[in-house]
Motif scaffolding. Structure first.
Motif, PDB file in Angstrom:
ATOM      1  N   ASN A   1       0.823  -1.207   0.000  1.00  0.00           N
ATOM      2  CA  ASN A   1       0.000   0.000   0.000  1.00  0.00           C
ATOM      3  C   ASN A   1       0.858   1.259   0.000  1.00  0.00           C
ATOM      4  O   ASN A   1       0.378   2.341  -0.343  1.00  0.00           O
ATOM      5  CB  ASN A   1      -0.985   0.010   1.173  1.00  0.00           C
ATOM      6  CG  ASN A   1      -0.345  -0.355   2.492  1.00  0.00           C
ATOM      7  OD1 ASN A   1       0.846  -0.643   2.562  1.00  0.00           O
ATOM      8  ND2 ASN A   1      -1.134  -0.361   3.543  1.00  0.00           N
TER       9      ASN A   1
ATOM     10  N   GLN B   1      -0.172   4.338  -2.304  1.00  0.00           N
ATOM     11  CA  GLN B   1      -0.279   5.710  -1.797  1.00  0.00           C
ATOM     12  C   GLN B   1       0.586   6.672  -2.606  1.00  0.00           C
ATOM     13  O   GLN B   1       0.196   7.815  -2.858  1.00  0.00           O
ATOM     14  CB  GLN B   1       0.114   5.745  -0.314  1.00  0.00           C
ATOM     15  CG  GLN B   1      -0.879   5.036   0.594  1.00  0.00           C
ATOM     16  CD  GLN B   1      -0.290   4.605   1.922  1.00  0.00           C
ATOM     17  OE1 GLN B   1       0.818   5.016   2.286  1.00  0.00           O
ATOM     18  NE2 GLN B   1      -1.001   3.774   2.656  1.00  0.00           N
TER      19      GLN B   1
ATOM     20  N   LYS C   1      -1.165   7.062  -6.172  1.00  0.00           N
ATOM     21  CA  LYS C   1      -2.521   7.611  -6.197  1.00  0.00           C
ATOM     22  C   LYS C   1      -2.510   9.084  -6.608  1.00  0.00           C
ATOM     23  O   LYS C   1      -1.732   9.881  -6.101  1.00  0.00           O
ATOM     24  CB  LYS C   1      -3.176   7.464  -4.825  1.00  0.00           C
ATOM     25  CG  LYS C   1      -4.640   7.885  -4.794  1.00  0.00           C
ATOM     26  CD  LYS C   1      -5.263   7.644  -3.425  1.00  0.00           C
ATOM     27  CE  LYS C   1      -6.737   8.048  -3.424  1.00  0.00           C
ATOM     28  NZ  LYS C   1      -7.372   7.797  -2.104  1.00  0.00           N
TER      29      LYS C   1
ATOM     30  N   THR D   1      -5.119  -2.619   3.699  1.00  0.00           N
ATOM     31  CA  THR D   1      -4.810  -3.353   2.468  1.00  0.00           C
ATOM     32  C   THR D   1      -4.090  -4.659   2.811  1.00  0.00           C
ATOM     33  O   THR D   1      -3.200  -4.679   3.660  1.00  0.00           O
ATOM     34  CB  THR D   1      -3.918  -2.505   1.548  1.00  0.00           C
ATOM     35  OG1 THR D   1      -4.598  -1.294   1.220  1.00  0.00           O
ATOM     36  CG2 THR D   1      -3.572  -3.257   0.272  1.00  0.00           C
TER      37      THR D   1
ATOM     38  N   CYS E   1      -2.022  -0.810 -10.723  1.00  0.00           N
ATOM     39  CA  CYS E   1      -2.492   0.223  -9.798  1.00  0.00           C
ATOM     40  C   CYS E   1      -3.570   1.087 -10.453  1.00  0.00           C
ATOM     41  O   CYS E   1      -3.365   1.639 -11.540  1.00  0.00           O
ATOM     42  CB  CYS E   1      -1.326   1.100  -9.348  1.00  0.00           C
ATOM     43  SG  CYS E   1      -1.833   2.463  -8.268  1.00  0.00           S
ATOM     44  N   ASP E   2      -4.705   1.213  -9.771  1.00  0.00           N
ATOM     45  CA  ASP E   2      -5.738   2.167 -10.157  1.00  0.00           C
ATOM     46  C   ASP E   2      -5.387   3.491  -9.496  1.00  0.00           C
ATOM     47  O   ASP E   2      -5.553   3.652  -8.282  1.00  0.00           O
ATOM     48  CB  ASP E   2      -7.109   1.673  -9.689  1.00  0.00           C
ATOM     49  CG  ASP E   2      -8.250   2.590 -10.125  1.00  0.00           C
ATOM     50  OD1 ASP E   2      -8.039   3.823 -10.151  1.00  0.00           O
ATOM     51  OD2 ASP E   2      -9.334   2.091 -10.414  1.00  0.00           O
ATOM     52  N   ASN E   3      -4.873   4.424 -10.280  1.00  0.00           N
ATOM     53  CA  ASN E   3      -4.357   5.674  -9.719  1.00  0.00           C
ATOM     54  C   ASN E   3      -5.439   6.558  -9.110  1.00  0.00           C
ATOM     55  O   ASN E   3      -5.156   7.400  -8.262  1.00  0.00           O
ATOM     56  CB  ASN E   3      -3.601   6.453 -10.799  1.00  0.00           C
ATOM     57  CG  ASN E   3      -2.401   5.703 -11.319  1.00  0.00           C
ATOM     58  OD1 ASN E   3      -2.538   4.657 -11.934  1.00  0.00           O
ATOM     59  ND2 ASN E   3      -1.207   6.217 -11.093  1.00  0.00           N
ATOM     60  N   GLU E   4      -6.652   6.364  -9.535  1.00  0.00           N
ATOM     61  CA  GLU E   4      -7.736   7.192  -9.000  1.00  0.00           C
ATOM     62  C   GLU E   4      -8.135   6.745  -7.590  1.00  0.00           C
ATOM     63  O   GLU E   4      -8.258   7.560  -6.676  1.00  0.00           O
ATOM     64  CB  GLU E   4      -8.952   7.140  -9.923  1.00  0.00           C
ATOM     65  CG  GLU E   4     -10.102   8.041  -9.480  1.00  0.00           C
ATOM     66  CD  GLU E   4     -11.241   8.069 -10.478  1.00  0.00           C
ATOM     67  OE1 GLU E   4     -12.327   8.543 -10.094  1.00  0.00           O
ATOM     68  OE2 GLU E   4     -11.050   7.629 -11.630  1.00  0.00           O
ATOM     69  N   SER E   5      -8.305   5.442  -7.423  1.00  0.00           N
ATOM     70  CA  SER E   5      -8.741   4.918  -6.120  1.00  0.00           C
ATOM     71  C   SER E   5      -7.585   4.536  -5.206  1.00  0.00           C
ATOM     72  O   SER E   5      -7.770   4.374  -3.998  1.00  0.00           O
ATOM     73  CB  SER E   5      -9.634   3.688  -6.336  1.00  0.00           C
ATOM     74  OG  SER E   5      -8.897   2.640  -6.949  1.00  0.00           O
TER      75      SER E   5
ATOM     76  N   THR F   1      -5.922   1.637  -5.410  1.00  0.00           N
ATOM     77  CA  THR F   1      -6.084   0.212  -5.106  1.00  0.00           C
ATOM     78  C   THR F   1      -5.502  -0.614  -6.252  1.00  0.00           C
ATOM     79  O   THR F   1      -5.278  -0.112  -7.348  1.00  0.00           O
ATOM     80  CB  THR F   1      -7.568  -0.167  -4.934  1.00  0.00           C
ATOM     81  OG1 THR F   1      -8.277   0.146  -6.143  1.00  0.00           O
ATOM     82  CG2 THR F   1      -8.189   0.586  -3.764  1.00  0.00           C
TER      83      THR F   1
END
Length: 390
Positions: free
Chosen positions: A259, A263, A266, A309, A374-378, A380
């Protein structure tokens, strides 16, 4: 959760005890398991998450009935500080604590550096996520439950060449680091065998400025940035790649499955894809139980990077604890020599899959890696199709 140990033994729930120097049992019915992990240094973040998996398993199963006698299982924890120079002394701390078996370490270099201390003491150790082949090669005391870098490097190379259509890759490793250097070499070998071209560089110990390496990657005409380094260096690479508008995807191995990486990425435009040992969501019972446990204590939550996470190394640490308990049961003894002999034929069904060892180096027989993006918006991980190589 406890179905993972379906035929292993009856789980007896009680208060978890963590050894901190000296037995808490006056009758001597104690089994001590060493935890050889970094809690500080470059790999401290990953080491803490791996240790959390071991601690969670110990919380669920703090006792073991052996030959009709109930034993308390205590964890003896030694911080190897992510340092090859500190590895031997941390290992000595554990063997001097009368452990039956040790677990660790996150980081292949420190695992290799501490190996001889365990060997000389006749104490077996189970590697959890140390993926360099040299960890177990040529010895009979070091075992391992994860896949190895030749396999992981091949998976990453095939993903870059076949799935992403990349023909030229930039590769960056830390100078003198067995893990990143080894994985980069295996990636280059596999990628070039596919017909690709690689540009390779290394950075020195203590480096925090990656701008020149990122610029070199951009100027060399490469299409992907491959750098399977520590989470500490990875954060800096992501931050500096974002500030330099690096448009090529970043590809990395299991050390980036954290995580801490989520972070850092993101809210940026930096594309990060990794390979790892376990995807969150693969075992809902384990995931939910761990999340509840980690959220119940601020120190545990902090050691997990500040949120709940589920890192793959946590799942692997959990499996390693139960693998060690099964070996002790198979041995019918707490004596390290007996446990060492029993490990060769020990098997369990863990949350990361079935675990059994080959009879050459004591490495896990695994042929599947999980791919995450990696989903840069969320902030996750998005699970991509797993890769299996027969």
């Amino acid at each position: 959760m406890k179905k993972v140990l379906s035929t292993l033994f009856l789980v007896l729930l009680a208060v978890s005890v963590i050894y901190a120097g000296g037995s808490s049992e006056s009758d001597g019915n104690v089994i001590r398991i060493g935890v050889f992990e970094p809690a500080s240094g470059d790999n401290g973040a990953g080491g803490k998450q791996e240790t959390l998996g071991i601690q969670y398993a110990n919380y669920l199963t703090p006792t073991l009935t052996l030959n009709g006698v109930e034993y308390s299982v205590e964890l003896v924890i030694a911080d190897n500080e992510s340092s090859n120079d500190r590895a031997a002394s941390a290992a000595a701390t554990l063997v001097n604590a009368d452990i039956s078996v040790a677990l660790g370490s996150y980081g292949s270099g420190v695992s290799i550096a501490g190996s001889d201390t365990f060997r000389a003491a006749g104490v077996p150790i189970i590697g959890i996520t140390c993926t360099n082949p040299q960890v177990t090669e040529g010895n009979t005391h070091y075992f391992r439950i994860c896949f190895l870098d030749p396999f992981q490097g091949t998976v990453l190379a095939n993903y870059a060449y076949n799935e992403l259509g990349v023909r030229k890759a930039y590769c960056l490793a830390k100078l003198g680091d067995d893990y990143s250097g080894g994985l980069v070499n295996y990636f280059i070998e596999a990628f070039e065998n596919l017909g690709g071209e690689c540009v390779s560089e290394t950075f020195p110990e203590g480096n925090s400025d990656f701008t020149s390496y990122i610029a070199n990657a951009k100027n060399s005409g490469c299409e992907i940035f491959f750098s399977p380094v520590s989470t500490e260096a990875a954060q800096l690479i992501i931050n500096q790649a974002d500030s330099q508008d690096l448009t090529m995807p970043i590809l990395a191995g299991d050390t980036w499955d954290s995580n801490v990486i989520l972070q850092a990425a993101k809210g940026t435009d930096v594309s990060v894809t990794i390979t790892t040992f376990y995807p969150e969501g693969a075992n809902a019972e384990f995931d939910n139980g761990f999340k509840e446990w980690v959220n119940a204590d601020s120190t545990r939550l902090s050691n997990n990077g500040g949120d709940d996470t589920v890192a793959a190394v946590t799942a692997m640490g959990y499996d390693a604890y139960y693998f060690a308990l099964q070996a002790i049961l198979n041995a019918g003894s707490t004596d390290p020599a007996d446990v060492m002999q029993a490990l060769w034929t020990t098997e369990i069904d863990g949350v990361s899959g079935h675990i059994s060892l080959d009879q050459v180096n004591g490495d896990a027989i695994r042929n599947t890696a999980y791919v995450k993006h990696c989903d840069n918006e969320s902030g996750t991980w998005l699970a991509l199709p797993a890769v299996t190589i027969e």
